[in-house]
Design an enzyme around this catalytic site. Sequence first.
Site, mmCIF file in Angstrom:
data_model
loop_
_atom_site.group_PDB
_atom_site.id
_atom_site.type_symbol
_atom_site.label_atom_id
_atom_site.label_comp_id
_atom_site.label_asym_id
_atom_site.label_seq_id
_atom_site.Cartn_x
_atom_site.Cartn_y
_atom_site.Cartn_z
ATOM 1 N N LEU A 14 0.938 -1.262 0.106
ATOM 2 C CA LEU A 14 0.022 0.134 0.189
ATOM 3 C C LEU A 14 0.768 1.099 0.082
ATOM 4 O O LEU A 14 0.920 2.059 0.893
ATOM 5 C CB LEU A 14 -1.034 0.070 1.143
ATOM 6 C CG LEU A 14 -2.319 -0.709 1.023
ATOM 7 C CD1 LEU A 14 -3.176 -0.611 2.386
ATOM 8 C CD2 LEU A 14 -3.146 -0.440 -0.255
ATOM 9 N N HIS A 15 1.659 1.549 -1.021
ATOM 10 C CA HIS A 15 2.457 2.797 -1.256
ATOM 11 C C HIS A 15 1.388 3.740 -1.687
ATOM 12 O O HIS A 15 0.156 3.512 -1.877
ATOM 13 C CB HIS A 15 3.600 2.463 -1.919
ATOM 14 C CG HIS A 15 3.255 2.144 -3.612
ATOM 15 N ND1 HIS A 15 2.804 3.292 -4.459
ATOM 16 C CD2 HIS A 15 3.186 1.097 -4.235
ATOM 17 C CE1 HIS A 15 2.698 2.633 -5.569
ATOM 18 N NE2 HIS A 15 2.674 1.313 -5.502
ATOM 19 N N ALA A 16 2.061 4.871 -2.148
ATOM 20 C CA ALA A 16 1.003 6.117 -2.300
ATOM 21 C C ALA A 16 -0.176 5.670 -3.240
ATOM 22 O O ALA A 16 -1.291 6.136 -3.139
ATOM 23 C CB ALA A 16 1.971 7.280 -2.951
#
Length: 87
Positions: A14-16
């Site tokens: 769940l990066h940007a």
Amino acid sequence: MISRKLKVTNSSGLHARPATFFIQKANCYNSYVWVENGDRKVSAKSLLGVLSLGIGKGTEITIIADGPDEEAALEGLSSLVDSGFAE
């Protein structure tokens, strides 16, 4: 209040970009929605909160929903996570 455990399977966690999709989906619901990683729980409607959890590939998270459309919120967010955020 209902909850579901999920495993994040997309390559970057769940990066940007996926986190943005996640919070946009969470904000579609009237229910309170949280995401939990280990002993930390944050609002699923907060980008900074979700990013602060540092959720990587293979991490097991718990999504918790409480409110009038809690089942729909849980199903919608679960489907998004299971789809790998279309990556």
